[in-house]
Write an enzyme that holds these catalytic residues in place. Structure first.
Site, PDB file in Angstrom:
ATOM      1  N   ASN A   1      -1.234  -2.903   1.221  1.00 28.40           N
ATOM      2  CA  ASN A   1      -0.950  -3.828  -0.043  1.00 28.40           C
ATOM      3  C   ASN A   1       0.780  -4.209  -0.090  1.00 28.40           C
ATOM      4  O   ASN A   1       1.124  -5.089  -0.049  1.00 28.40           O
ATOM      5  CB  ASN A   1      -1.477  -3.229  -1.188  1.00 28.40           C
ATOM      6  CG  ASN A   1      -0.721  -3.904  -2.225  1.00 28.40           C
ATOM      7  OD1 ASN A   1       0.287  -3.511  -2.991  1.00 28.40           O
ATOM      8  ND2 ASN A   1      -1.509  -4.860  -2.844  1.00 28.40           N
TER       9      ASN A   1
ATOM     10  N   ASP B   1      -2.288   3.280  -5.218  1.00 29.39           N
ATOM     11  CA  ASP B   1      -1.333   3.702  -4.194  1.00 29.39           C
ATOM     12  C   ASP B   1      -2.082   3.811  -2.828  1.00 29.39           C
ATOM     13  O   ASP B   1      -3.003   3.062  -2.594  1.00 29.39           O
ATOM     14  CB  ASP B   1      -0.662   5.030  -4.539  1.00 29.39           C
ATOM     15  CG  ASP B   1       0.541   5.460  -3.944  1.00 29.39           C
ATOM     16  OD1 ASP B   1       1.580   5.095  -4.130  1.00 29.39           O
ATOM     17  OD2 ASP B   1       0.585   6.167  -2.510  1.00 29.39           O
TER      18      ASP B   1
ATOM     19  N   GLN C   1       8.861   9.100  -9.253  1.00 26.56           N
ATOM     20  CA  GLN C   1       8.342   8.053 -10.290  1.00 26.56           C
ATOM     21  C   GLN C   1       8.836   8.076 -11.551  1.00 26.56           C
ATOM     22  O   GLN C   1       9.076   7.272 -12.455  1.00 26.56           O
ATOM     23  CB  GLN C   1       6.732   8.218 -10.356  1.00 26.56           C
ATOM     24  CG  GLN C   1       5.896   7.059 -11.026  1.00 26.56           C
ATOM     25  CD  GLN C   1       5.460   5.906  -9.804  1.00 26.56           C
ATOM     26  OE1 GLN C   1       5.213   6.576  -8.998  1.00 26.56           O
ATOM     27  NE2 GLN C   1       5.694   4.999 -10.266  1.00 26.56           N
TER      28      GLN C   1
ATOM     29  N   LYS D   1       1.848  11.117 -11.285  1.00 23.14           N
ATOM     30  CA  LYS D   1       1.073  10.461 -10.011  1.00 23.14           C
ATOM     31  C   LYS D   1      -0.164  11.480  -9.829  1.00 23.14           C
ATOM     32  O   LYS D   1      -0.309  12.676 -10.059  1.00 23.14           O
ATOM     33  CB  LYS D   1       1.943  10.927  -8.732  1.00 23.14           C
ATOM     34  CG  LYS D   1       1.716   9.993  -7.387  1.00 23.14           C
ATOM     35  CD  LYS D   1       2.218   8.462  -7.535  1.00 23.14           C
ATOM     36  CE  LYS D   1       1.915   7.867  -6.392  1.00 23.14           C
ATOM     37  NZ  LYS D   1       2.556   6.418  -6.460  1.00 23.14           N
TER      38      LYS D   1
HETATM   39  P1  NDP Z   1      -2.425   0.913   1.251  1.00 22.25           P
HETATM   40  O1  NDP Z   1      -3.269   2.027   1.476  1.00 22.25           O
HETATM   41  O2  NDP Z   1      -2.866  -0.386   0.874  1.00 22.25           O
HETATM   42  O3  NDP Z   1      -1.720   0.768   3.031  1.00 22.25           O
HETATM   43  C1  NDP Z   1      -1.116   1.829   3.372  1.00 22.25           C
HETATM   44  C2  NDP Z   1      -0.732   1.465   4.985  1.00 22.25           C
HETATM   45  O4  NDP Z   1       0.043   2.350   5.448  1.00 22.25           O
HETATM   46  C3  NDP Z   1      -1.743   1.128   5.854  1.00 22.25           C
HETATM   47  O5  NDP Z   1      -1.139   0.184   6.941  1.00 22.25           O
HETATM   48  C4  NDP Z   1      -1.760   2.514   6.503  1.00 22.25           C
HETATM   49  O6  NDP Z   1      -2.215   2.713   8.022  1.00 22.25           O
HETATM   50  C5  NDP Z   1      -0.295   2.938   6.626  1.00 22.25           C
HETATM   51  N1  NDP Z   1      -0.179   4.455   6.530  1.00 22.25           N
HETATM   52  C6  NDP Z   1      -0.647   5.297   5.366  1.00 22.25           C
HETATM   53  N2  NDP Z   1      -0.446   6.355   5.585  1.00 22.25           N
HETATM   54  C7  NDP Z   1       0.281   6.382   6.870  1.00 22.25           C
HETATM   55  C8  NDP Z   1       0.471   7.669   7.774  1.00 22.25           C
HETATM   56  N3  NDP Z   1       0.456   8.875   7.573  1.00 22.25           N
HETATM   57  N4  NDP Z   1       1.106   7.480   8.825  1.00 22.25           N
HETATM   58  C9  NDP Z   1       1.157   5.988   9.365  1.00 22.25           C
HETATM   59  N5  NDP Z   1       0.978   4.796   8.627  1.00 22.25           N
HETATM   60  C10 NDP Z   1       0.307   5.344   7.218  1.00 22.25           C
HETATM   61  O7  NDP Z   1      -1.242   1.426   0.517  1.00 22.25           O
HETATM   62  P2  NDP Z   1       0.068   0.820  -0.120  1.00 22.25           P
HETATM   63  O8  NDP Z   1       0.401  -0.446   0.496  1.00 22.25           O
HETATM   64  O9  NDP Z   1      -0.292   0.672  -1.403  1.00 22.25           O
HETATM   65  O10 NDP Z   1       1.264   1.799  -0.120  1.00 22.25           O
HETATM   66  C11 NDP Z   1       2.318   1.879   1.155  1.00 22.25           C
HETATM   67  C12 NDP Z   1       3.393   2.693   0.629  1.00 22.25           C
HETATM   68  O11 NDP Z   1       4.022   1.981  -0.493  1.00 22.25           O
HETATM   69  C13 NDP Z   1       3.082   4.014   0.147  1.00 22.25           C
HETATM   70  O12 NDP Z   1       4.171   4.956   0.327  1.00 22.25           O
HETATM   71  C14 NDP Z   1       3.142   4.052  -1.593  1.00 22.25           C
HETATM   72  O13 NDP Z   1       3.447   5.208  -2.196  1.00 22.25           O
HETATM   73  C15 NDP Z   1       4.072   2.955  -1.831  1.00 22.25           C
HETATM   74  N6  NDP Z   1       4.063   2.114  -2.842  1.00 22.25           N
HETATM   75  C16 NDP Z   1       2.717   1.521  -3.223  1.00 22.25           C
HETATM   76  C17 NDP Z   1       2.996   0.911  -4.331  1.00 22.25           C
HETATM   77  C18 NDP Z   1       1.777  -0.081  -4.891  1.00 22.25           C
HETATM   78  O14 NDP Z   1       2.010  -0.602  -5.765  1.00 22.25           O
HETATM   79  N7  NDP Z   1       0.714  -0.045  -4.058  1.00 22.25           N
HETATM   80  C19 NDP Z   1       4.060   0.905  -5.279  1.00 22.25           C
HETATM   81  C20 NDP Z   1       5.304   1.513  -4.788  1.00 22.25           C
HETATM   82  C21 NDP Z   1       5.254   2.143  -3.628  1.00 22.25           C
HETATM   83  P3  NDP Z   1      -3.827   3.122   8.050  1.00 22.25           P
HETATM   84  O15 NDP Z   1      -4.822   2.196   7.660  1.00 22.25           O
HETATM   85  O16 NDP Z   1      -3.747   3.341   9.553  1.00 22.25           O
HETATM   86  O17 NDP Z   1      -3.904   4.436   7.278  1.00 22.25           O
HETATM   87  O1  2IT Z   2       4.441   4.466  -6.350  1.00 17.98           O
HETATM   88  C1  2IT Z   2       4.074   3.468  -7.269  1.00 17.98           C
HETATM   89  O2  2IT Z   2       5.098   2.954  -7.659  1.00 17.98           O
HETATM   90  C2  2IT Z   2       2.774   2.984  -7.222  1.00 17.98           C
HETATM   91  N1  2IT Z   2       1.945   3.136  -6.469  1.00 17.98           N
HETATM   92  C3  2IT Z   2       2.508   1.968  -8.453  1.00 17.98           C
HETATM   93  C4  2IT Z   2       2.343   2.679  -9.886  1.00 17.98           C
HETATM   94  C5  2IT Z   2       1.567   2.048 -10.857  1.00 17.98           C
HETATM   95  O3  2IT Z   2       1.561   2.589 -11.875  1.00 17.98           O
HETATM   96  O4  2IT Z   2       1.608   0.838 -10.685  1.00 17.98           O
END
Ligand code: NDP
Ligand code: 2IT
Length: 448
Positions: free
Chosen positions: A244, A169, A114, A129
């Site tokens: 998301n 996250d 981050q 984080k």
């Molecule tokens: P969500 O909780 O909305 O969705 C996560 C998704 O990933 C679900 O479909 C989940 O499946 C799957 N998943 C999670 N853990 C695992 C695992 N161990 N093995 C397989 N599938 C898995 O999270 P986000 O969409 O917010 O985050 C997804 C990724 O994006 C993460 O790496 C996060 O750090 C990154 N990220 C998020 C940001 C944000 O703004 N939200 C910003 C930048 C990066 P299940 O439901 O089965 O667990």
């Molecule tokens: O991994 C990431 O950049 C996030 N989960 C979003 C962090 C934030 O402060 O919006």
């Protein structure tokens, strides 16, 4: 794995010794340190000031007990974390992850990434984080609320709009941010919008924040494709996850003319050759909180592959958007063999070092997470900006800002890679340009 410069190697060894067992943290540090040898040649002052050593040591790490009572009146105990990694460029900023796999090593890898991601946005945000090993799956709304309230009852004292500003996250979305914001407000007696981002639109949230990470990652890939005289138009895409980031990646891909044929969750993946129906995925995941396999209850022509490997589906663009280390060396080889020309990481560190090597050796367009998924945190910073001026911007204006930020990040990474003799290598470009920015601020501040 590539090698680390001999001047940097002892620093990496010290990180291993000082942080035993935190393998994801080691991996994230190694990837950045592998890029830094040439930087010390151009900037010997960074070595004199021991900037790399300082950057690898979090400014503050908070670990706390989170007790709560479940619906059966049983007391449950989870562990909460907040790693305030680096505040050279602004208040600590970064999401909260609620997932049973969370331990200090995961939070430290995410916090470390981050720092550099936030620097790339060009906005005034430091790196941090947090999260918990709490598993939201199968919990009632009331249980999630009680957990979030207990979590914030400890964390609030460490937060503030000028100090530390969490967001979502994995496992933390609008609902959880709402419960945490409510508890912060109640404890502090302050309606302090800038203390959390990803808020609801009626109470200080920003338009486009929900979409931002996925849209931003897709804009980044679009920029990489443009360099190669390509575009999303007509491309077959794979987007892992169905949360998301995944949902809004698929939405922007469709808007740019691409077709996503597969997405997943931790149990399996769905394949729909006609293209994923995003309205149905949103209904299942955002409204009903169900599993991705329920997609095939509606569309009989689609397939659900339980425990399958989504990367076996042939595609031209792959956007891993679930979790860390979801693409290994073999998966990467399969993707390249099947004709994949671009990979954009919506997730944080989704590709193993072996996988990264395959992509770089094949010279496909590879956008590492800290560059490609920076649109989420960038839009969080835009939310902070709106909160500070008690203003709210239109969707179009905010999306334009996001698009411009992603173009700038792409340009910075691309040009820095050229300058350091690694044309087309966005890993080198992202690591070096972000590191220099943070390092220069740290030098200016003296030894703190
Ligand atoms: P969500 O909780 O909305 O969705 C996560 C998704 O990933 C679900 O479909 C989940 O499946 C799957 N998943 C999670 N853990 C695992 C695992 N161990 N093995 C397989 N599938 C898995 O999270 P986000 O969409 O917010 O985050 C997804 C990724 O994006 C993460 O790496 C996060 O750090 C990154 N990220 C998020 C940001 C944000 O703004 N939200 C910003 C930048 C990066 P299940 O439901 O089965 O667990
Ligand atoms: O991994 C990431 O950049 C996030 N989960 C979003 C962090 C934030 O402060 O919006």
């Amino acid at each position: 794995m590539s090698s680390i410069d001999e001047k940097v190697e002892p620093i990496y060894k010290a990180v291993l010794d000082r942080n035993p067992g935190e393998i994801e943290f080691h991996q994230a540090v190694r990837e950045v340190l592998e890029s830094l040898g040439p930087v010390l040649v151009k900037h010997p002052e960074f070595a004199d000031h021991r900037i790399i050593e300082r950057i690898c040591e979090p400014e503050r790490q908070i670990i706390f007990r989170v007790p709560w009572v479940d619906d059966k009146n049983v007391v449950q105990i989870n562990r909460g974390f907040r790693v305030e990694f680096n505040s050279a460029l602004g208040p600590y900023k970064g999401g909260l992850r609620f997932h049973p796999s969370v331990y200090l090593g995961i939070i430290k890898f995410l916090g470390f990434e981050q720092i550099f991601k936030n620097a790339l946005t060009g906005l005034p945000i430091g790196g941090g984080k947090g999260g918990s090993d709490f598993d939201p799956k199968g919990k009632s709304d009331a249980e999630v609320m009680r957990f979030c309230q207990s979590f914030m009852t400890e964390l609030y004292r460490h937060l503030g709009e000028y100090t530390d500003v969490p967001a979502g996250d994995i496992g933390v979305g609008g609902r959880e941010i709402g419960y945490m914001f409510g508890q912060y407000k109640r404890i502090t007696n302050r309606w302090e919008a800038g203390v959390l981002t990803g808020k609801g639109l009626d109470w200080g949230g920003s338009l486009v924040r929900t979409e931002a990470t996925g849209y931003g990652a897709t804009f980044f890939v679009d920029e990489m494709l443009k360099v190669r005289n390509e575009s999303f138009d007509g491309k077959t895409c794979i987007v892992s996850g169905s949360g998301n980031v995944s949902i809004y990646t698929m939405e922007k891909i469709a808007q740019l003319g691409g077709k996503t044929v597969a997405c997943s969750d931790s149990n399996g993946y769905i394949y729909d050759e006609k293209g994923i129906d995003l309205d149905l995925v949103k209904q299942l995941k955002e409204v009903e909180r169900r599993r991705i396999k329920n997609y095939v209850d509606v569309y009989k022509h689609a397939k659900y592959i339980s425990k399958g490997n989504i990367w076996e589906v042939p595609c031209q663009v792959a956007m891993p958007s679930a979790t860390q280390n979801e693409i290994n060396g073999k998966d990467a080889e399969m993707l390249v063999k099947n004709g994949c020309i671009a990979v954009g990481e919506g997730a944080n560190m989704p590709t193993t070092p072996e996988g990264i090597k395959v992509f770089l050796d094949a010279k496909i367009a590879y956008g590492p997470g800290k560059a490609a998924n920076a649109g989420g945190v960038a839009t969080s910073a835009l939310e902070m900006q709106q909160n500070a001026s008690r203003d709210s911007w239109s969707f179009e204006y905010t999306e334009d800002r996001l698009r411009q930020i992603m173009r700038n990040i792409h340009k910075t990474c691309y040009e820095t890679a050229e300058e350091y003799g690694a044309p087309g290598n966005y890993v080198t470009g992202a690591n070096i340009s972000a590191f220099i920015k943070v390092a220069q601020a740290m030098v200016a501040f003296g030894v703190i």
